[in-house]
Design a protein around this motif. Structure first.
Motif, PDB file in Angstrom:
ATOM      1  N   LEU A   1       2.046   6.048  -7.289  1.00  0.00           N
ATOM      2  CA  LEU A   1       0.906   6.685  -7.952  1.00  0.00           C
ATOM      3  C   LEU A   1       0.839   8.187  -7.656  1.00  0.00           C
ATOM      4  O   LEU A   1       0.467   8.978  -8.518  1.00  0.00           O
ATOM      5  N   ARG A   2       1.221   8.589  -6.432  1.00  0.00           N
ATOM      6  CA  ARG A   2       1.225  10.023  -6.105  1.00  0.00           C
ATOM      7  C   ARG A   2       2.256  10.801  -6.920  1.00  0.00           C
ATOM      8  O   ARG A   2       2.146  12.011  -7.075  1.00  0.00           O
TER       9      ARG A   2
ATOM     10  N   GLY B   1       1.168   3.420  -3.337  1.00  0.00           N
ATOM     11  CA  GLY B   1       0.616   4.753  -3.107  1.00  0.00           C
ATOM     12  C   GLY B   1       1.612   5.851  -3.431  1.00  0.00           C
ATOM     13  O   GLY B   1       1.270   6.854  -4.062  1.00  0.00           O
TER      14      GLY B   1
ATOM     15  N   GLY C   1       0.808  -1.221   0.000  1.00  0.00           N
ATOM     16  CA  GLY C   1       0.000   0.000   0.000  1.00  0.00           C
ATOM     17  C   GLY C   1       0.836   1.263   0.000  1.00  0.00           C
ATOM     18  O   GLY C   1       0.591   2.185  -0.786  1.00  0.00           O
ATOM     19  N   ILE C   2       1.833   1.314   0.865  1.00  0.00           N
ATOM     20  CA  ILE C   2       2.696   2.500   0.926  1.00  0.00           C
ATOM     21  C   ILE C   2       3.503   2.631  -0.365  1.00  0.00           C
ATOM     22  O   ILE C   2       3.592   3.715  -0.942  1.00  0.00           O
TER      23      ILE C   2
ATOM     24  N   SER D   1       3.579   4.665 -12.509  1.00  0.00           N
ATOM     25  CA  SER D   1       2.943   3.392 -12.212  1.00  0.00           C
ATOM     26  C   SER D   1       4.027   2.327 -12.085  1.00  0.00           C
ATOM     27  O   SER D   1       5.174   2.560 -12.437  1.00  0.00           O
TER      28      SER D   1
ATOM     29  N   ASP E   1      -1.141  -2.363 -13.932  1.00  0.00           N
ATOM     30  CA  ASP E   1      -1.492  -0.946 -13.767  1.00  0.00           C
ATOM     31  C   ASP E   1      -1.730  -0.310 -15.140  1.00  0.00           C
ATOM     32  O   ASP E   1      -2.541   0.594 -15.281  1.00  0.00           O
TER      33      ASP E   1
END
Length: 182
Positions: A161-162, A158, A154-155, A166, A171
């Motif tokens: 993506l931020r 995330g 997740g980290i 990708s 993705d």
């Protein structure tokens, strides 16, 4: 990954798309349009660190626990468990195929934002998986493996993506579908 291998892969990818723009011209054109600033360096550093975290979670928590994730990594784990096809080979092949598909469907702007994730992740995944095979899992508790795998995934994803990038793989398909729907 050695520079010569990276350059050879990039040249092959751009030549394989039958583009009339030569590889060196393409790179020069990219750097002429976008300044290599501290912001870009910071963005690349975050993407690299996030890929490292994602690879670490896969190698030390997901694979030793016998769990399977989604996407290219999950497919690689399943093929390794079912048919003995090495995980790193499957990840490399699938990343290259999906990257070429994305380059063909979406175009070269897409390629620039996804290039790092598509090739850095498999390289880090290969190295860290081999290291994890030698050192062993960090925990044998399935709940902790699930928890830490979820956190690192997740980290890591995330952060990627931020940054507007990708990890490549599936993705690419999801990004294309979202752009069609929007």
């Amino acid at each position: 990954m050695p520079n010569c291998l990276c350059n050879a892969l990039m040249q092959y990818l751009f030549l394989a798309t039958a583009s009339k723009v030569r590889y060196n011209d393409f790179i020069l054109e990219f750097f002429a349009k976008k300044e290599v600033s501290t912001m870009n360096v910071k963005k690349i550093a975050i993407i690299l660190a996030a890929n490292l975290l994602f690879s670490f979670g896969t190698a030390y928590f997901l694979i030793p626990s016998g769990m399977v994730s989604g996407g290219v990594t999950g497919l690689a784990i399943g093929l390794d468990n079912g048919f003995g096809i090495p995980k790193d080979v499957t990840v490399w092949v699938m990343q290259v195929v999906l990257f070429l598909l994305g380059l063909w469907i979406v175009g070269k702007d897409f390629a620039l934002t996804t290039l790092i994730g598509s090739f850095v992740y498999p390289a880090l995944f290969s190295m860290i998986t081999r290291l994890a095979d030698r050192t062993g899992p960090l925990t044998d508790d399935p709940f902790l493996c699930m928890l830490f795998a979820g956190l690192t995934f997740g980290i890591g994803i995330g952060l990627i993506l931020r940054q507007g990038a990708s990890t490549g793989g599936t993705d690419i398909i999801a990004w294309r579908l979202c752009s069609q729907i929007s």
